[in-house]
Design an enzyme around this catalytic site. Structure first.
Site, mmCIF file in Angstrom:
data_model
loop_
_atom_site.group_PDB
_atom_site.id
_atom_site.type_symbol
_atom_site.label_atom_id
_atom_site.label_comp_id
_atom_site.label_asym_id
_atom_site.label_seq_id
_atom_site.Cartn_x
_atom_site.Cartn_y
_atom_site.Cartn_z
ATOM 1 N N LYS A 221 0.843 -1.198 0.000
ATOM 2 C CA LYS A 221 0.000 0.000 0.000
ATOM 3 C C LYS A 221 0.880 1.251 0.000
ATOM 4 O O LYS A 221 1.646 1.474 0.927
ATOM 5 C CB LYS A 221 -0.908 -0.003 1.235
ATOM 6 C CG LYS A 221 -1.719 1.279 1.430
ATOM 7 C CD LYS A 221 -2.437 1.285 2.775
ATOM 8 C CE LYS A 221 -3.024 2.655 3.102
ATOM 9 N NZ LYS A 221 -3.633 2.697 4.453
ATOM 10 N N ASP B 191 -2.360 10.642 3.675
ATOM 11 C CA ASP B 191 -3.791 10.355 3.764
ATOM 12 C C ASP B 191 -4.493 11.419 4.597
ATOM 13 O O ASP B 191 -4.401 11.421 5.824
ATOM 14 C CB ASP B 191 -4.010 8.966 4.389
ATOM 15 C CG ASP B 191 -5.487 8.609 4.485
ATOM 16 O OD1 ASP B 191 -6.299 9.223 3.755
ATOM 17 O OD2 ASP B 191 -5.816 7.710 5.278
ATOM 18 N N LYS C 85 -9.787 13.438 8.200
ATOM 19 C CA LYS C 85 -9.305 13.111 9.528
ATOM 20 C C LYS C 85 -9.200 14.386 10.374
ATOM 21 O O LYS C 85 -8.953 15.472 9.838
ATOM 22 C CB LYS C 85 -7.901 12.493 9.447
ATOM 23 C CG LYS C 85 -7.791 11.159 8.739
ATOM 24 C CD LYS C 85 -6.333 10.720 8.690
ATOM 25 C CE LYS C 85 -6.147 9.419 7.920
ATOM 26 N NZ LYS C 85 -6.669 8.264 8.668
ATOM 27 N N ASP D 13 1.702 6.377 5.820
ATOM 28 C CA ASP D 13 0.656 5.528 5.256
ATOM 29 C C ASP D 13 1.122 4.802 3.993
ATOM 30 O O ASP D 13 0.358 4.059 3.397
ATOM 31 C CB ASP D 13 -0.611 6.344 4.976
ATOM 32 C CG ASP D 13 -1.886 5.511 5.141
ATOM 33 O OD1 ASP D 13 -1.813 4.466 5.811
ATOM 34 O OD2 ASP D 13 -2.927 5.903 4.598
ATOM 35 N N ASP E 6 -11.988 7.487 3.987
ATOM 36 C CA ASP E 6 -10.779 7.272 4.776
ATOM 37 C C ASP E 6 -10.387 5.808 4.837
ATOM 38 O O ASP E 6 -9.379 5.457 5.446
ATOM 39 C CB ASP E 6 -10.972 7.835 6.189
ATOM 40 C CG ASP E 6 -9.663 8.014 6.935
ATOM 41 O OD1 ASP E 6 -8.611 8.054 6.271
ATOM 42 O OD2 ASP E 6 -9.694 8.104 8.182
ATOM 43 N N GLU F 286 -9.346 4.142 2.263
ATOM 44 C CA GLU F 286 -8.879 4.163 0.870
ATOM 45 C C GLU F 286 -7.834 3.104 0.572
ATOM 46 O O GLU F 286 -7.678 2.669 -0.570
ATOM 47 C CB GLU F 286 -8.320 5.548 0.534
ATOM 48 C CG GLU F 286 -6.878 5.825 0.927
ATOM 49 C CD GLU F 286 -6.605 5.723 2.422
ATOM 50 O OE1 GLU F 286 -5.480 5.351 2.791
ATOM 51 O OE2 GLU F 286 -7.510 6.021 3.233
ATOM 52 N N ARG G 174 -7.602 -0.089 1.298
ATOM 53 C CA ARG G 174 -8.129 -1.357 0.795
ATOM 54 C C ARG G 174 -8.634 -1.231 -0.633
ATOM 55 O O ARG G 174 -8.658 -2.213 -1.377
ATOM 56 C CB ARG G 174 -9.232 -1.862 1.721
ATOM 57 C CG ARG G 174 -10.488 -1.011 1.764
ATOM 58 C CD ARG G 174 -11.361 -1.286 2.957
ATOM 59 N NE ARG G 174 -10.717 -0.829 4.194
ATOM 60 C CZ ARG G 174 -11.245 -1.002 5.400
ATOM 61 N NH1 ARG G 174 -12.406 -1.627 5.547
ATOM 62 N NH2 ARG G 174 -10.621 -0.564 6.468
#
Length: 466
Positions: free
Chosen positions: A233, A238, A245, A256, A315, A317, A319
């Site tokens: 990933k 993010d 967030k 991230d 949020d 995102e 996956r």
């Protein structure tokens, strides 16, 4: 991405003169003490050295110079013993050359690796610090192997530690290309609007950023070798998207892309060792930003696999981008598929920051995975792919939702979501990692960490030896 000095000073050549360092377990202290010169025994007693974990004694020579180092390991037979404790030494010792004494074989290799991991410094944005102590490669230890592992870890840590203003999707691509160049691998990239047809979820997540999203595809090794695919990933930052967030939740979001960093590090180790496999590394690299192009809660997007996904939360995102990459990987049904992701807070709530969760349906693979983690001192913990929880991802308008909408089993439902996109690959492991050391521990400086990368290398080395 280059610094003026390596993030980890390499081992000095074997045979280089060095101040001896004796690693002393509590049970072995009486014998070690008896072997000291009388003046050194007196000095150790005067300073209260009893081989407690992390305890240090700098023993002087007659002329006042440093003659020998004693470092306590504590009770090595206790469950809480830190097997990377030698990684504390680079932060304790004065500059100079040091050589491990009275240790050999695997123990020496582990201690040398712990030293190197503990010597890591991220200095890109700071003036040069004081000179660090250096370790002489122990006799009989494969110094090249230890050095390659440490360098790969440093690569991944550097990537995680670099702030998002200097590390976006393009820079993740550049890191993959540099890695490919060192090992003779090939890289292809699909970026920007070209993603929309074949990788629509990657495109949707990255569309709001001025920095183009991309799918990075690295390939290495002979075509007739067993196929192993690593997926990482790569969310460079993010914000949470339109489900933004809070400010506190964004402070560490440069990490991230920790899954991509772990995958790059594991690939670096595997290629450097010349393992007998056909390696594929897939990194969907994006920035989850906010603009008029941002994907929205309630949107329905058709994935590469053909499954439609309702966006329950922007949020969640990671996956989404992994789903498209896993579908690509699954099309050739590799012998082994491993994905790495800083995916859920639920995994951290359950297991804390030091212990990544992993998921697989293959019990034999799980046993091998955990054994590799123990051998590499890179621990993980298995959580169940509890099939009934898949119903929590149901959608009234699409094949599935990207979140469950409830407070329970967040790591498990995320893993079940991903499993839908790799149905043909039987040996699949999903690793949900934190990618960060909240505080400094031996061999694990505060900051970015490529958790499970050394584990995966150990597993690959066992299954696909050179």
């Amino acid at each position: 991405m280059t610094d003026t000095a390596p993030s980890i000073p390499p081992l000095l050549p074997a045979g280089t003169p060095g101040i001896p360092v004796t690693l002393v377990a509590k049970a072995g202290w009486p014998a070690t003490e008896a072997g000291l010169e009388a003046s050194q025994r007196t000095y150790a007693a005067a300073t209260g050295f009893t081989a407690k974990a992390g305890q240090l004694a700098l023993l002087p020579a007659a002329d006042g110079s440093l003659a020998r180092v004693l470092f306590g390991l504590g009770a090595t037979d206790e469950a809480g013993h830190d097997r990377l404790s030698a990684g504390k030494l680079p932060g304790l010792l004065p500059p100079g050359a040091y050589a491990l004494a009275q240790v050999a074989g695997d123990a020496a290799a582990k201690a040398a690796l712990a030293w190197l991991l503990g010597a890591y410094r991220f200095s890109r944005y700071r003036s040069a610090g004081p000179e660090q102590p250096r370790l002489v490669a122990p006799d009989g230890v494969d110094a090249g192997e230890v050095g390659r592992i440490a360098a790969a870890v440093a690569l991944g840590r550097d990537l995680v530690n670099t702030p998002a203003n200097d590390l976006g999707p393009a820079e993740i691509e550049a890191a993959a290309r540099a890695l490919a160049g060192r090992h003779g691998a090939t890289v292809s990239v699909i970026a920007g609007a070209e993603l929309e047809r074949d990788f629509p979820l990657v495109h949707a997540v990255g569309a709001a950023s001025t920095r183009q999203p991309r799918l990075i595809d690295l390939n290495w090794g002979p075509e007739d070798a067993p196929r192993v695919t690593l997926v990482g990933k790569g969310v460079a930052f993010d914000t949470g998207g339109l489900d933004i967030k809070p400010s506190a939740g964004m402070l560490l979001m440069k990490k991230d892309m920790g899954g991509a960093a772990a995958a790059l590090a594991a690939a670096d180790m595997a290629m450097g060792a010349g393992l007998r496999l056909r390696l594929r590394l897939l990194i969907p690299a994006v920035e989850n930003a906010i603009s008029g192009e941002a994907f929205r809660p309630g949107d329905v997007i058709r994935s590469r696999a053909g499954l439609t996904v309702e966006i329950g939360n922007t949020d969640a995102e990671g996956r989404l981008i992994l789903a498209d990459a896993l579908a690509l990987a699954d099309a050739e049904a590799p012998d082994l598929l491993i994905d790495f992701a800083t995916l859920t807070g639920a995994a951290r709530t359950a297991l804390g920051p030091d212990l990544p969760a992993y998921f697989t349906e293959d019990d034999a693979l799980a046993a091998a995975f955990e054994a590799a983690g123990r051998a590499a001192i890179d621990p993980v913990w298995r959580l169940p792919l509890h099939a009934p929880y898949a119903s929590l991802l149901a959608s009234k308008v699409a094949d599935l939702n990207n979140v469950s909408g409830g407070p329970f089993a967040g790591a498990i439902t995320a893993a079940l979501f991903l499993r839908r996109f790799a149905p043909n690959t039987k040996r699949h492991v999903h690793v949900d990692l934190y990618g960060w050391n909240p505080s400094t521990k031996p061999g694990r400086p505060e900051g970015g960490e490529v958790q499970s990368a050394r584990l995966v290398y150990a597993l690959l080395k066992e299954r696909y030896p050179a």
